[in-house]
Design an enzyme around this catalytic site. Structure first.
Site, PDB file in Angstrom:
ATOM      1  N   HIS A 122     -22.056 -19.974 -21.742  1.00  0.00           N
ATOM      2  CA  HIS A 122     -23.657 -20.113 -21.756  1.00  0.00           C
ATOM      3  C   HIS A 122     -24.419 -19.576 -22.809  1.00  0.00           C
ATOM      4  CE1 HIS A 122     -23.261 -20.982 -16.928  1.00  0.00           C
ATOM      5  NE2 HIS A 122     -22.435 -21.879 -17.788  1.00  0.00           N
ATOM      6  N   GLY A 189     -17.739 -12.118  -9.125  1.00  0.00           N
ATOM      7  CA  GLY A 189     -19.028 -11.931  -9.131  1.00  0.00           C
ATOM      8  C   GLY A 189     -19.936 -13.486  -9.420  1.00  0.00           C
TER       9      GLY A 189
HETATM   10  N1  APR Z   1     -19.780  -7.273  -7.670  1.00  0.00           N
HETATM   11  C1  APR Z   1     -19.008  -8.508  -8.010  1.00  0.00           C
HETATM   12  N2  APR Z   1     -20.021  -9.507  -7.212  1.00  0.00           N
HETATM   13  C2  APR Z   1     -21.309  -9.382  -6.974  1.00  0.00           C
HETATM   14  C3  APR Z   1     -21.985  -8.297  -6.958  1.00  0.00           C
HETATM   15  C4  APR Z   1     -21.075  -6.836  -7.481  1.00  0.00           C
HETATM   16  N3  APR Z   1     -21.498  -5.617  -7.484  1.00  0.00           N
HETATM   17  N4  APR Z   1     -22.951  -8.141  -6.720  1.00  0.00           N
HETATM   18  C5  APR Z   1     -23.377  -9.453  -6.483  1.00  0.00           C
HETATM   19  N5  APR Z   1     -22.249 -10.138  -6.578  1.00  0.00           N
HETATM   20  C6  APR Z   1     -22.037 -11.525  -6.371  1.00  0.00           C
HETATM   21  C7  APR Z   1     -22.858 -12.403  -5.403  1.00  0.00           C
HETATM   22  O1  APR Z   1     -22.423 -12.192  -4.018  1.00  0.00           O
HETATM   23  C8  APR Z   1     -22.856 -13.574  -6.083  1.00  0.00           C
HETATM   24  O2  APR Z   1     -21.872 -14.491  -5.462  1.00  0.00           O
HETATM   25  O3  APR Z   1     -22.418 -12.337  -7.646  1.00  0.00           O
HETATM   26  C9  APR Z   1     -22.788 -13.666  -7.747  1.00  0.00           C
HETATM   27  C10 APR Z   1     -23.785 -13.938  -8.448  1.00  0.00           C
HETATM   28  O4  APR Z   1     -24.056 -15.433  -8.158  1.00  0.00           O
HETATM   29  P1  APR Z   1     -25.128 -16.143  -9.106  1.00  0.00           P
HETATM   30  O5  APR Z   1     -26.457 -15.316  -8.926  1.00  0.00           O
HETATM   31  O6  APR Z   1     -25.460 -17.458  -8.790  1.00  0.00           O
HETATM   32  O7  APR Z   1     -24.757 -15.894 -10.655  1.00  0.00           O
HETATM   33  P2  APR Z   1     -23.587 -17.053 -11.347  1.00  0.00           P
HETATM   34  O8  APR Z   1     -22.608 -17.301 -10.336  1.00  0.00           O
HETATM   35  O9  APR Z   1     -23.147 -16.134 -12.566  1.00  0.00           O
HETATM   36  O10 APR Z   1     -24.549 -18.269 -11.672  1.00  0.00           O
HETATM   37  C11 APR Z   1     -23.997 -19.208 -12.528  1.00  0.00           C
HETATM   38  O11 APR Z   1     -26.147 -20.020 -12.953  1.00  0.00           O
HETATM   39  O12 APR Z   1     -28.324 -20.115 -13.372  1.00  0.00           O
HETATM   40  C12 APR Z   1     -27.004 -20.188 -13.790  1.00  0.00           C
HETATM   41  O13 APR Z   1     -26.726 -19.869 -16.125  1.00  0.00           O
HETATM   42  C13 APR Z   1     -27.037 -19.174 -14.978  1.00  0.00           C
HETATM   43  O14 APR Z   1     -24.624 -18.254 -15.850  1.00  0.00           O
HETATM   44  C14 APR Z   1     -25.643 -18.481 -14.400  1.00  0.00           C
HETATM   45  C15 APR Z   1     -25.118 -19.616 -13.710  1.00  0.00           C
END
Ligand code: APR
Length: 249
Positions: A122, A189
């Site tokens: 991204h 994550g």
């Molecule tokens: N360690 C591991 N995982 C964690 C922690 C932690 N300390 N804290 C939170 N999480 C997890 C949450 O439970 C959740 O499942 O991280 C995840 C974050 O999910 P999102 O906020 O949806 O992020 P992501 O999956 O990276 O989003 C993907 O969406 O908006 C777009 O471009 C943006 O790259 C991003 C994409």
């Protein structure tokens, strides 16, 4: 100890046996460096409207407002550091013949921790690029409220992939190859809801990889995991690394 020692040991044993590992990370990988996730009760998308801030149409409508939000995130990024979990992944690159990190994160923290083989699906928050010519600049210095290209004077924009935009050339193709080839697919994550990154786990599963999820919460992809470690990634990765070192000693 927040993550089950057995799963940390099982994960370490799978990694020791692996000749190729693919590691897919999302925003949860950077939470323990002080950065926000996108979804969930305190996620960025609960505070900011995606359609107002993270699409090409939003930037077209109001480039100053969109740039201001990314300028704020760039300033925040200059104050955070990779955590121990990032450093563990960088260290594993020296132990596994073929290890690829595939990240949805735009924070560059894997690189700063020392990982070399990183596919950034991204883009990068510390990159700004011209909306017209090929000019781009990397770094977190403040570019001001309405930066323009020094070559053609058009507006600069964040060097990230917005919703509806295509990924950097070759990025997802290379990531799919890594997912096909790996013996262990570690997903850390991510909520597993954004395509095409969310399909990597299916490819890895189809090609017979052991699937390991590190996430304190269940995700859309948890049902595919052979091992699920319900813990924060910093703790989980340091425990897995400790188990790996014990096995190797
Ligand atoms: N360690 C591991 N995982 C964690 C922690 C932690 N300390 N804290 C939170 N999480 C997890 C949450 O439970 C959740 O499942 O991280 C995840 C974050 O999910 P999102 O906020 O949806 O992020 P992501 O999956 O990276 O989003 C993907 O969406 O908006 C777009 O471009 C943006 O790259 C991003 C994409």
């Amino acid at each position: 100890m927040t993550s089950d020692t057995r799963t940390a040991t099982d994960t370490a044993n799978a990694l020791i046996r692996a000749s190729a590992v693919a590691i897919s990370t999302g925003a949860g990988m950077s939470v323990e460096s002080g950065l926000d996730t996108f979804r969930g009760e305190d996620g960025l998308w609960s505070k900011v409207d995606v359609n107002e801030m993270a699409t090409p149409e939003a930037f077209q409508r109001d480039p100053t407002k969109v740039w201001a939000w990314y300028r704020y995130r760039r300033q925040k990024l200059s104050q955070v550091e990779p955590h121990e979990g990032h450093r563990v992944l960088a260290e594993w690159e020296t132990r596994v013949p073929d290890l690829t990190v595939i990240t949805q994160n735009i924070d560059g923290l894997h690189h700063r921790a020392g990982s070399q083989n990183v596919i950034e699906l991204h883009g990068r928050l510390d990159v700004a690029r011209c909306t017209y010519c090929d000019y781009n600049v990397q770094g977190l210095e403040d570019l001001g409220e309405e930066p323009s290209c020094p070559v053609c004077q058009k507006r600069l924009r964040p060097g990230v992939v917005w919703f509806g935009e295509s990924l950097p050339d070759g990025a997802i193709e290379t990531a799919f190859v890594a997912a096909q080839r790996c013996d262990v697919f570690l997903v850390i994550g991510t909520s597993g809801v954004v395509q095409p990154a969310a399909s990597l786990i299916d490819v890895a599963k189809t090609y017979g990889a052991t699937i390991i999820e590190i996430n304190p919460n269940a995700s859309e992809q948890s049902h595919l995991a052979d091992i699920a470690i319900r813990a924060g990634c910093r703790e989980a990765l340091t425990e897995i690394d400790a188990a790996w070192r014990r096995s190797a000693s």
